[in-house]
Design a protein around this motif. Structure first.
Motif, short mmCIF file in Angstrom:
data_model
loop_
_atom_site.label_atom_id
_atom_site.label_comp_id
_atom_site.label_asym_id
_atom_site.label_seq_id
_atom_site.Cartn_x
_atom_site.Cartn_y
_atom_site.Cartn_z
N LYS A 194 46.74 43.63 29.98
CA LYS A 194 45.66 43.78 30.95
C LYS A 194 46.08 44.70 32.10
CE LYS A 194 42.48 41.10 33.85
NZ LYS A 194 42.08 39.74 34.29
N ALA A 195 47.32 44.56 32.54
CA ALA A 195 47.83 45.43 33.60
C ALA A 195 47.89 46.88 33.14
CB ALA A 195 49.22 44.96 34.04
N LEU A 196 48.29 47.11 31.90
CA LEU A 196 48.31 48.47 31.36
C LEU A 196 46.90 49.07 31.36
CD1 LEU A 196 50.70 47.98 28.30
CD2 LEU A 196 51.18 49.34 30.35
N GLY A 197 45.91 48.23 31.09
CA GLY A 197 44.53 48.70 31.04
C GLY A 197 44.02 49.19 32.37
N GLY A 198 44.66 48.79 33.47
CA GLY A 198 44.24 49.23 34.78
C GLY A 198 44.80 50.57 35.20
N LEU A 199 45.72 51.13 34.41
CA LEU A 199 46.33 52.40 34.77
C LEU A 199 45.44 53.58 34.38
CD1 LEU A 199 50.02 51.74 33.71
CD2 LEU A 199 49.18 51.98 36.04
N LEU A 200 45.40 54.59 35.22
CA LEU A 200 44.66 55.83 34.94
C LEU A 200 43.21 55.55 34.61
CD1 LEU A 200 47.32 57.74 32.80
CD2 LEU A 200 46.95 57.86 35.26
N GLY A 201 42.63 54.58 35.29
CA GLY A 201 41.23 54.27 35.05
C GLY A 201 40.94 53.82 33.63
N GLY A 202 41.95 53.21 32.98
CA GLY A 202 41.78 52.72 31.62
C GLY A 202 42.12 53.74 30.56
N ARG A 203 42.39 54.98 30.94
CA ARG A 203 42.64 56.03 29.94
C ARG A 203 43.95 55.84 29.20
NH1 ARG A 203 41.23 58.84 34.35
NH2 ARG A 203 43.26 59.86 34.55
N LEU A 204 44.90 55.08 29.80
CA LEU A 204 46.17 54.86 29.10
C LEU A 204 45.96 54.08 27.82
CD1 LEU A 204 49.24 55.31 29.24
CD2 LEU A 204 49.42 53.14 30.44
N PRO A 258 49.46 49.14 18.28
CA PRO A 258 50.87 48.74 18.14
C PRO A 258 51.72 49.17 19.33
CG PRO A 258 50.06 49.68 16.09
CD PRO A 258 49.01 49.94 17.13
N GLU A 259 51.45 50.37 19.87
CA GLU A 259 52.21 50.84 21.02
C GLU A 259 51.92 49.99 22.25
OE1 GLU A 259 52.14 55.48 19.47
OE2 GLU A 259 50.77 54.82 21.04
N ARG A 260 50.67 49.61 22.42
CA ARG A 260 50.28 48.75 23.54
C ARG A 260 51.03 47.42 23.47
NH1 ARG A 260 44.15 47.40 23.14
NH2 ARG A 260 44.26 49.63 22.70
N ARG A 261 51.06 46.83 22.28
CA ARG A 261 51.77 45.56 22.12
C ARG A 261 53.26 45.73 22.41
NH1 ARG A 261 48.57 45.03 17.31
NH2 ARG A 261 50.42 45.56 16.10
N ALA A 262 53.82 46.85 21.94
CA ALA A 262 55.26 47.08 22.14
C ALA A 262 55.59 47.25 23.62
CB ALA A 262 55.70 48.31 21.36
N VAL A 316 57.91 52.32 20.47
CA VAL A 316 58.30 52.56 21.86
C VAL A 316 59.80 52.33 21.97
CG1 VAL A 316 57.92 51.93 24.27
CG2 VAL A 316 56.04 51.73 22.63
N CYS A 317 60.50 53.24 22.66
CA CYS A 317 61.97 53.16 22.69
C CYS A 317 62.47 53.59 24.06
CB CYS A 317 62.53 54.09 21.60
SG CYS A 317 64.31 54.09 21.46
#
Length: 231
Positions: free
Chosen positions: A162-172, A182-186, A219-220
């Motif tokens: 949810k916090a990731l979703g708030g970055l860059l107006g949701g564009r991330l 999968p990248e989001r989960r990682a 993601v690494c």
């Protein structure tokens, strides 16, 4: 936790861990890091590069060089024995000329991992709120687009997403070049594990993982700076 504490204690009295040590600490908490080996001569670097596979990066490990590029202490994209051998020797010669006071602890032979997107993720300790986990754009954009999401551990992966979703107006998350599922989960899992590390290892004062390289569903952590306090 015990193995991570032993790695930190072994670095005393140094308060900024070598990148190679820092990534070993992260790996103890299940955070994916690059394949890499620490070596001490050019021929060992050639052999390590063959085991790591593909083009490699060479990085000088020195407690006096937390920011390696400032002293020419890094070489990227080396392929084949001759490139690795020449890169190793050229790099050490440049470091000796630009930072003669730096004691070289070894050279890290590191996998070059692809990146469609680079993030930064880390931990800072607030005097009031305690450890805080931050995530934002990384690599060369970290200074240009200084937007970050902050979370106070403990938190779960759903909260991190949810916090990731708030970055860059949701564009991330939803942009054409944003994070896949999968990248989001990682990334969310890495945030959770950094929070767990910060809660368990109070001797860790600061963590800066930049960049987290994102590509092809993976993601690494390609670099890591960890600042510690010794009791």
């Amino acid at each position: 936790m015990r193995e991570a504490r032993e790695l930190i204690a072994a670095a005393a009295p140094q308060t900024v861990l070598l990148e190679s040590t820092g990534k070993r600490v992260l790996a103890r908490y299940g955070i994916p890091v690059t394949r890499e080996e620490l070596v001490h001569d050019a021929e060992a670097a050639v052999e390590a590069a063959a085991r790591v596979g593909g083009p490699v990066a060479l990085k000088v490990m020195s407690y006096r060089l937390p920011h390696k590029s400032d002293a020419g202490a890094i070489r990227l994209g080396l392929a084949g024995a001759e490139e690795v051998r020449a890169g190793y020797r050229d790099m050490l010669a440049e470091v000796a000329a630009r930072a003669p006071e730096a004691v070289v602890e070894g050279v890290l032979v590191q996998q070059m991992v692809p990146a469609r997107l680079e993030l930064t993720c880390g931990v800072q300790r607030d005097p009031v709120f305690g450890p805080m986990v931050a995530v934002g754009l990384g690599g060369v954009l970290v200074e240009v687009l200084a937007e970050a999401a902050l979370l106070r551990p403990p938190f779960d992966a759903a909260t991190a997403e949810k916090a990731l979703g708030g970055l860059l107006g949701g564009r991330l998350l939803h942009g054409r070049r944003g994070l896949s599922e999968p990248e989001r989960r990682a990334v969310a899992e890495i945030m959770v594990r950094l929070g767990e590390l910060a809660l368990e290892l109070d001797e860790v004062a600061e963590i800066d993982v930049n960049p987290l390289r994102v590509a092809d569903g993976r993601v690494c952590a390609a670099d890591a700076l960890i600042v510690v306090r010794h009791g």
